[in-house]
Every structure is written in structure tokens, then in C-alpha cells.
Write a protein that holds these residues in place. Structure first.
Motif, short mmCIF file in Angstrom:
data_model
loop_
_atom_site.label_atom_id
_atom_site.label_comp_id
_atom_site.label_asym_id
_atom_site.label_seq_id
_atom_site.Cartn_x
_atom_site.Cartn_y
_atom_site.Cartn_z
N LYS A 184 0.81 -1.21 0.00
CA LYS A 184 0.00 0.00 0.00
C LYS A 184 0.85 1.27 0.00
N LYS A 185 1.94 1.27 0.75
CA LYS A 185 2.74 2.48 0.90
C LYS A 185 3.89 2.58 -0.12
N ALA A 186 3.95 1.66 -1.06
CA ALA A 186 5.04 1.64 -2.04
C ALA A 186 4.72 2.55 -3.22
N GLU A 187 4.39 3.80 -2.94
CA GLU A 187 3.93 4.70 -4.00
C GLU A 187 5.04 5.02 -5.00
N THR A 188 6.27 5.16 -4.52
CA THR A 188 7.39 5.45 -5.43
C THR A 188 7.61 4.31 -6.41
N VAL A 189 7.57 3.09 -5.89
CA VAL A 189 7.74 1.91 -6.75
C VAL A 189 6.60 1.83 -7.76
N GLN A 190 5.40 2.12 -7.32
CA GLN A 190 4.26 2.08 -8.22
C GLN A 190 4.37 3.13 -9.32
N GLN A 191 4.90 4.30 -8.97
CA GLN A 191 5.13 5.33 -9.99
C GLN A 191 6.15 4.84 -11.02
N SER A 192 7.21 4.20 -10.53
CA SER A 192 8.21 3.66 -11.46
C SER A 192 7.62 2.59 -12.35
N ALA A 193 6.74 1.77 -11.78
CA ALA A 193 6.13 0.67 -12.55
C ALA A 193 5.29 1.18 -13.71
N ARG A 194 4.78 2.37 -13.58
CA ARG A 194 3.94 2.93 -14.65
C ARG A 194 4.75 3.43 -15.84
N ILE A 195 6.04 3.74 -15.64
CA ILE A 195 6.80 4.39 -16.72
C ILE A 195 7.68 3.42 -17.52
N VAL A 196 7.81 2.18 -17.06
CA VAL A 196 8.65 1.23 -17.79
C VAL A 196 7.95 0.82 -19.08
N PRO A 197 8.62 0.94 -20.22
CA PRO A 197 8.00 0.51 -21.48
C PRO A 197 7.60 -0.97 -21.42
N SER A 198 6.55 -1.31 -22.11
CA SER A 198 6.03 -2.68 -22.06
C SER A 198 7.06 -3.71 -22.47
N ASP A 199 7.93 -3.36 -23.40
CA ASP A 199 8.92 -4.32 -23.88
C ASP A 199 10.16 -4.41 -23.01
N ARG A 200 10.13 -3.73 -21.84
CA ARG A 200 11.25 -3.78 -20.91
C ARG A 200 10.81 -4.20 -19.51
N LEU A 201 9.61 -4.68 -19.38
CA LEU A 201 9.01 -5.00 -18.08
C LEU A 201 9.13 -6.49 -17.77
N LEU A 202 9.55 -6.80 -16.53
CA LEU A 202 9.62 -8.19 -16.06
C LEU A 202 8.96 -8.29 -14.69
N ILE A 203 8.62 -9.53 -14.31
CA ILE A 203 8.00 -9.78 -13.01
C ILE A 203 8.78 -10.87 -12.28
N GLU A 204 8.71 -10.84 -10.95
CA GLU A 204 9.46 -11.80 -10.14
C GLU A 204 8.83 -11.89 -8.76
N THR A 205 9.26 -12.92 -8.01
CA THR A 205 8.88 -12.99 -6.60
C THR A 205 10.04 -12.64 -5.68
N ARG A 236 -0.95 -0.13 -14.56
CA ARG A 236 -0.67 0.30 -15.92
C ARG A 236 -1.93 0.36 -16.78
N GLU A 237 -3.06 0.01 -16.13
CA GLU A 237 -4.37 0.06 -16.80
C GLU A 237 -4.34 -0.73 -18.12
N CYS A 238 -3.90 -1.96 -18.00
CA CYS A 238 -3.84 -2.83 -19.18
C CYS A 238 -4.43 -4.19 -18.84
N ASP A 239 -4.64 -4.98 -19.84
CA ASP A 239 -5.22 -6.30 -19.69
C ASP A 239 -4.19 -7.27 -19.10
N LEU A 240 -4.60 -8.06 -18.12
CA LEU A 240 -3.69 -8.99 -17.47
C LEU A 240 -3.11 -10.01 -18.45
#
Length: 259
Positions: A184-205, A236-240
Motif C-alpha cells: 500500500k505504501k510503495a507509492e514510489t515503486v508504483q510510480q516507477s512501474a507505470r513508466i517502464v516501457p512494455s517491452d522492458r518489463l519483467l516480473i518476479e517474486t 498500468r491500466e492494461c489487460d492482465l
């Protein structure tokens, strides 16, 4: 839907009693590939055993910045030998800089640069850990780019500001988000997550650490990467389904995976 968890540590003791159940859950969640990140070359045989057991597990080899004091005269050659010994090695790392409470910053820089240069030599991407050290890391990468060749890789478990994020995007890096992005409080990280281009985005645990909401506080595991993907799709307001397909394609491209 297919997902790739690009950063796990399944060799930790907390997993040893239920690895088969863990696999069932990650398969049920749609996870089709895992990247196991080494923090010390001594983990290599253990990691190979895991890759023998789970056919969809690739891995890296390297030395974590918090273990930089373990670096020896032959460490670079040891990592190089291990990296070329097994085709399932898809990256060098986990390497980087961690200046949080660190008193060995110069040693960390030396160890990081040596591994960055090795990755260029072997034409492998790097898996980068960076904490409170974005400017110094940027400088190291730029130095290696100029002197040895282009470094490519991923900023893993990223928690930097949008400004720091842009620095590494400008260097051509991928950016990977973990369960932190669901906090909930990770607002800075969430802001960063919005600006990464789709072709440069990865996910992890980054399991067993940093379990995402709604599992926060529990042991993290690969199946939970789905919660990271779901949160990123909302931010990112996109389809899962599209985000899953894109991040899977990105991981395959960066790590040269075939799924």
C-alpha cells in the motif's frame, strides 16, 4: 496465461520440505519458467540439482554485493568456468551494489565491475541488485559500456524512483518488479512501474522474501508472481493477459529462453 518468475531462491532451507507441492502450485498459477538467482558461486551444485529436478528452471551464477568481501583473486575465473559449464546458465549475478549501511563500497564496486565485464565477455545478461547506489551503479555500467562493450540485463526487485528508473532504461536495461509493488505504501515503486516501457518489463517474486499482498508476511513462492502481474496490470491500466504475454516474451528475449 503463461508467466515467468524471473528471480527465485529455491535452495533456501525454508523450501526443502515441500518443493513438489510448490511446483504444483506454480504450475496451477500459470508459471512456465523460473530463473534461479545465485548469490554465491558455492550455491552452483545445489542450483544444478534443482534444475535437474525441475526442467523449467534456468539459473545464474555470481556474487551478491553483500558478500563482496568473499571475492578472491580467482573468483572471476571461478564464475566464468561455472557459467560456461552448463547451458542452463542464462545470466551472471546476482551482482550489484548495496550501500545501505555498507562500509565496503569500494570493494563492492570492484567486484561488481569485474562481473559486469565478465558478462560482456560471455555475452550474457546480468541480474542486478541495487540499493541506495543508483548513481554509482550507473557510473560503473557506463564505464564498462565504454571500455568493454554493452552491458545488458535487468534491475531486479526494483524499488527506485522514477528518475532512477529512467537512468537504467536509458542504459537499455529491463526492470523487474516484485511483491513490493503490491504494498500500500510503495507509492514510489508504483510510480516507477507505470513508466517502464512494455517491452522492458519483467516480473518476479524474489522468493522466499517479500510476499505480495494478499500473502504479505508469509513465505513467498513462485505461484505468487501472479499477484505481482495482477497489480502491475491495474497500475498500468492494461489487460492482465496482455501483460502476462508481454513479460513472458521479454524474459524469453533477455535470457534466451525457449518455452
Amino acid at each position: 496465461m503463461q508467466l515467468i518468475d524471473t528471480h527465485v531462491h529455491l535452495n533456501f532451507d525454508t523450501f526443502q520440505g515441500d518443493l513438489d507441492a510448490l511446483q504444483t502450485r506454480w504450475q496451477d498459477a500459470g508459471v512456465v519458467q523460473l530463473i534461479h538467482s545465485c548469490v554465491d558461486p558455492s550455491e552452483f551444485p545445489q542450483t544444478q540439482n534443482l534444475a535437474d529436478r525441475f526442467g523449467n528452471l534456468s539459473f545464474s551464477v555470481g556474487l551478491h554485493p553483500l558478500d563482496a568481501d568473499k571475492w578472491k583473486a580467482d573468483s572471476r575465473e571461478e564464475i566464468r568456468t561455472l557459467a560456461i559449464s552448463d547451458p542452463r546458465v542464462v545470466a551472471i549475478g546476482e551482482l550489484g551494489l548495496d550501500f545501505y549501511k555498507a562500509e565496503n563500497q569500494e570493494q563492492q564496486k570492484k567486484v561488481c565491475q569485474a562481473q559486469l565485464e565478465l558478462a560482456v565477455e560471455l555475452d550474457l545478461p546480468v541480474i542486478v541488485h541495487c540499493r541506495d547506489a543508483a548513481d554509482s551503479l550507473q557510473g560503473l555500467i557506463e564505464t564498462v559500456n565504454q571500455e568493454k562493450g554493452k552491458v545488458r540485463g535487468v534491475m531486479h526487485c526494483w524499488s527506485g524512483t522514477p528518475e532512477e528508473t529512467q537512468k537504467f532504461l536509458d542504459l537499455g536495461f529491463y526492470v523487474s518488479f516484485s511483491g513490493i509493488v503490491t504494498f500500500k505504501k510503495a507509492e514510489t515503486v508504483q510510480q516507477s512501474a507505470r513508466i517502464v516501457p512494455s517491452d522492458r518489463l519483467l516480473i518476479e517474486t524474489d522468493c522466499p522474501f517479500l510476499a505480495p499482498v494478499p500473502k504479505r508476511g508469509k513465505r513467498n513462492e513462485p505461484a505468487f508472481v501472479r499477484y505481482v502481474a495482477e497489480e502491475l496490470a491495474k497500475l498500468r491500466e492494461c489487460d492482465l493477459e496482455n501483460l502476462a504475454a508481454q513479460t513472458t516474451a521479454n524474459a524469453c528475449r533477455l535470457f534466451n529462453l525457449k518455452i
